[in-house]
Design a protein around this motif. Sequence first.
Motif, PDB file in Angstrom:
ATOM      1  N   ALA A 187       0.842  -1.200   0.000  1.00  0.00           N
ATOM      2  CA  ALA A 187       0.000   0.000   0.000  1.00  0.00           C
ATOM      3  C   ALA A 187       0.873   1.245   0.000  1.00  0.00           C
ATOM      4  O   ALA A 187       1.945   1.275   0.607  1.00  0.00           O
ATOM      5  N   TYR A 188       0.408   2.261  -0.734  1.00  0.00           N
ATOM      6  CA  TYR A 188       1.093   3.559  -0.766  1.00  0.00           C
ATOM      7  C   TYR A 188       0.067   4.667  -0.621  1.00  0.00           C
ATOM      8  O   TYR A 188      -1.019   4.591  -1.194  1.00  0.00           O
ATOM      9  N   SER A 189       0.424   5.699   0.160  1.00  0.00           N
ATOM     10  CA  SER A 189      -0.518   6.782   0.401  1.00  0.00           C
ATOM     11  C   SER A 189       0.179   8.136   0.444  1.00  0.00           C
ATOM     12  O   SER A 189       1.322   8.244   0.908  1.00  0.00           O
ATOM     13  N   GLN A 190      -0.486   9.134  -0.030  1.00  0.00           N
ATOM     14  CA  GLN A 190       0.066  10.470  -0.242  1.00  0.00           C
ATOM     15  C   GLN A 190       0.778  11.061   0.970  1.00  0.00           C
ATOM     16  O   GLN A 190       1.744  11.815   0.812  1.00  0.00           O
ATOM     17  N   GLU A 191       0.326  10.730   2.172  1.00  0.00           N
ATOM     18  CA  GLU A 191       0.906  11.387   3.340  1.00  0.00           C
ATOM     19  C   GLU A 191       2.239  10.781   3.782  1.00  0.00           C
ATOM     20  O   GLU A 191       2.841  11.267   4.731  1.00  0.00           O
ATOM     21  N   GLU A 192       2.710   9.740   3.089  1.00  0.00           N
ATOM     22  CA  GLU A 192       3.995   9.158   3.490  1.00  0.00           C
ATOM     23  C   GLU A 192       4.996   9.238   2.332  1.00  0.00           C
ATOM     24  O   GLU A 192       4.622   9.103   1.166  1.00  0.00           O
ATOM     25  N   PRO A 193       6.270   9.455   2.647  1.00  0.00           N
ATOM     26  CA  PRO A 193       7.292   9.832   1.666  1.00  0.00           C
ATOM     27  C   PRO A 193       7.617   8.792   0.601  1.00  0.00           C
ATOM     28  O   PRO A 193       8.215   9.140  -0.419  1.00  0.00           O
ATOM     29  N   ALA A 194       7.254   7.543   0.805  1.00  0.00           N
ATOM     30  CA  ALA A 194       7.561   6.541  -0.216  1.00  0.00           C
ATOM     31  C   ALA A 194       6.598   6.608  -1.390  1.00  0.00           C
ATOM     32  O   ALA A 194       6.857   6.038  -2.445  1.00  0.00           O
ATOM     33  N   CYS A 195       5.515   7.307  -1.217  1.00  0.00           N
ATOM     34  CA  CYS A 195       4.473   7.381  -2.253  1.00  0.00           C
ATOM     35  C   CYS A 195       4.884   8.312  -3.389  1.00  0.00           C
ATOM     36  O   CYS A 195       5.485   9.362  -3.157  1.00  0.00           O
ATOM     37  N   HIS A 196       4.583   7.922  -4.615  1.00  0.00           N
ATOM     38  CA  HIS A 196       4.907   8.762  -5.770  1.00  0.00           C
ATOM     39  C   HIS A 196       4.205  10.111  -5.701  1.00  0.00           C
ATOM     40  O   HIS A 196       4.653  11.071  -6.301  1.00  0.00           O
ATOM     41  N   GLY A 197       3.097  10.181  -5.001  1.00  0.00           N
ATOM     42  CA  GLY A 197       2.354  11.434  -4.928  1.00  0.00           C
ATOM     43  C   GLY A 197       2.646  12.232  -3.682  1.00  0.00           C
ATOM     44  O   GLY A 197       1.932  13.181  -3.364  1.00  0.00           O
ATOM     45  N   TYR A 198       3.725  11.886  -2.997  1.00  0.00           N
ATOM     46  CA  TYR A 198       4.036  12.559  -1.727  1.00  0.00           C
ATOM     47  C   TYR A 198       4.367  14.035  -1.922  1.00  0.00           C
ATOM     48  O   TYR A 198       3.912  14.883  -1.176  1.00  0.00           O
ATOM     49  N   THR A 202       4.083  -7.153   6.761  1.00  0.00           N
ATOM     50  CA  THR A 202       5.464  -6.770   7.060  1.00  0.00           C
ATOM     51  C   THR A 202       5.819  -5.475   6.332  1.00  0.00           C
ATOM     52  O   THR A 202       4.978  -4.831   5.749  1.00  0.00           O
ATOM     53  N   GLY A 203       7.106  -5.106   6.382  1.00  0.00           N
ATOM     54  CA  GLY A 203       7.541  -3.851   5.778  1.00  0.00           C
ATOM     55  C   GLY A 203       7.647  -3.940   4.266  1.00  0.00           C
ATOM     56  O   GLY A 203       7.797  -5.017   3.703  1.00  0.00           O
ATOM     57  N   ARG A 204       7.605  -2.772   3.618  1.00  0.00           N
ATOM     58  CA  ARG A 204       7.673  -2.720   2.170  1.00  0.00           C
ATOM     59  C   ARG A 204       9.111  -2.894   1.679  1.00  0.00           C
ATOM     60  O   ARG A 204      10.061  -2.761   2.436  1.00  0.00           O
ATOM     61  N   ILE A 205       9.247  -3.158   0.381  1.00  0.00           N
ATOM     62  CA  ILE A 205      10.530  -3.531  -0.216  1.00  0.00           C
ATOM     63  C   ILE A 205      10.975  -2.507  -1.250  1.00  0.00           C
ATOM     64  O   ILE A 205      10.156  -1.932  -1.963  1.00  0.00           O
ATOM     65  N   GLY A 206      12.284  -2.291  -1.311  1.00  0.00           N
ATOM     66  CA  GLY A 206      12.818  -1.474  -2.393  1.00  0.00           C
ATOM     67  C   GLY A 206      12.620   0.010  -2.230  1.00  0.00           C
ATOM     68  O   GLY A 206      12.750   0.757  -3.193  1.00  0.00           O
ATOM     69  N   ILE A 207      12.293   0.473  -1.037  1.00  0.00           N
ATOM     70  CA  ILE A 207      12.111   1.895  -0.787  1.00  0.00           C
ATOM     71  C   ILE A 207      13.108   2.349   0.269  1.00  0.00           C
ATOM     72  O   ILE A 207      13.641   1.543   1.029  1.00  0.00           O
ATOM     73  N   ARG A 208      13.403   3.662   0.306  1.00  0.00           N
ATOM     74  CA  ARG A 208      14.339   4.179   1.295  1.00  0.00           C
ATOM     75  C   ARG A 208      13.589   4.844   2.434  1.00  0.00           C
ATOM     76  O   ARG A 208      13.948   4.724   3.586  1.00  0.00           O
ATOM     77  N   GLN A 209      12.541   5.553   2.079  1.00  0.00           N
ATOM     78  CA  GLN A 209      11.785   6.243   3.115  1.00  0.00           C
ATOM     79  C   GLN A 209      10.483   5.508   3.400  1.00  0.00           C
ATOM     80  O   GLN A 209       9.970   4.783   2.561  1.00  0.00           O
ATOM     81  N   GLY A 210       9.975   5.707   4.571  1.00  0.00           N
ATOM     82  CA  GLY A 210       8.713   5.088   4.937  1.00  0.00           C
ATOM     83  C   GLY A 210       8.814   3.612   5.248  1.00  0.00           C
ATOM     84  O   GLY A 210       7.836   2.878   5.191  1.00  0.00           O
ATOM     85  N   GLN A 211      10.026   3.180   5.599  1.00  0.00           N
ATOM     86  CA  GLN A 211      10.224   1.757   5.875  1.00  0.00           C
ATOM     87  C   GLN A 211       9.594   1.308   7.187  1.00  0.00           C
ATOM     88  O   GLN A 211       9.503   0.121   7.468  1.00  0.00           O
TER      89      GLN A 211
END
Length: 218
Positions: free
Chosen positions: A65-76, A179-188
């Motif tokens: 899942a990805y959401s605007q309010e967190e830095p890993a999201c493309h729409g952040y 569990t935690g998301r993969i391949g991202i630097r922020q929002g882990q």
Amino acid sequence: MLHALNWFWVSPVTRPLATTLSQHLPQAFFARPAEVVAPELIGCRLVKRQDNGSLLWGVVVETEAYSQEEPACHGYRNRTKRNDTLFGAPGHWYVYLTYGIHHCVNVVTDRANWANGVLLRAVAMPDEPERIAAGPGLLARRFSINRGHDGQPLSTDQGLWLAPPPTAWPLPSGDLVQTGRIGIRQGQDLPWRWYLRSSRSVSRRVAGDRPSPSVALV
DNA sequence: TTCACGATTCTA
DNA sequence: AGAATCGTGAAG
């Protein structure tokens, strides 16, 4: 049947296969926050109508899942031409190219003007190698999904959609790993990845986790 | 116009 | 551990 382990929860099919595959999840299903939709997508089927009319399909076994309010999201940061679809209405495909090589397939969720979506990370394919679609790029490759699908609605008319599982939600207790998301630097810190423990088609398992044994196929 | 980089995968 | 590979967005 080596792939049987992958299919334990698929086996109690209560309706004809063609019937369940031709159903599609309603837009209302996607009009909820990504972190709510993502775990419920585990067990659903990704279906594509091929040129010869036959259906290519597999079971979704891993999502994020990805959401605007967190830095890993493309729409952040801001809305651009590239991520515009992610800000659009729910129930549409958001497809982008990453590392100049691989496509990633997302479903837009929640509401318009709010960047929110679920990344499809792995699909288990019947009668095919277990890891043929075990990862976002491999999944997109196997289903021939590319930027041409970006912005299209999930629908049988468009030829690419998501069908509900043959059995009722929720999944058997203990078979869904969060569990935690993969391949991202922020929002882990966000535990926004989910996968089906019994499947061998998951891209990456948590340390020490093994596919749970088959339950019902004997 | 230039430049750095990524929701990955494959190979050494 | 490192390369492959290119569209995109921010910077100049």
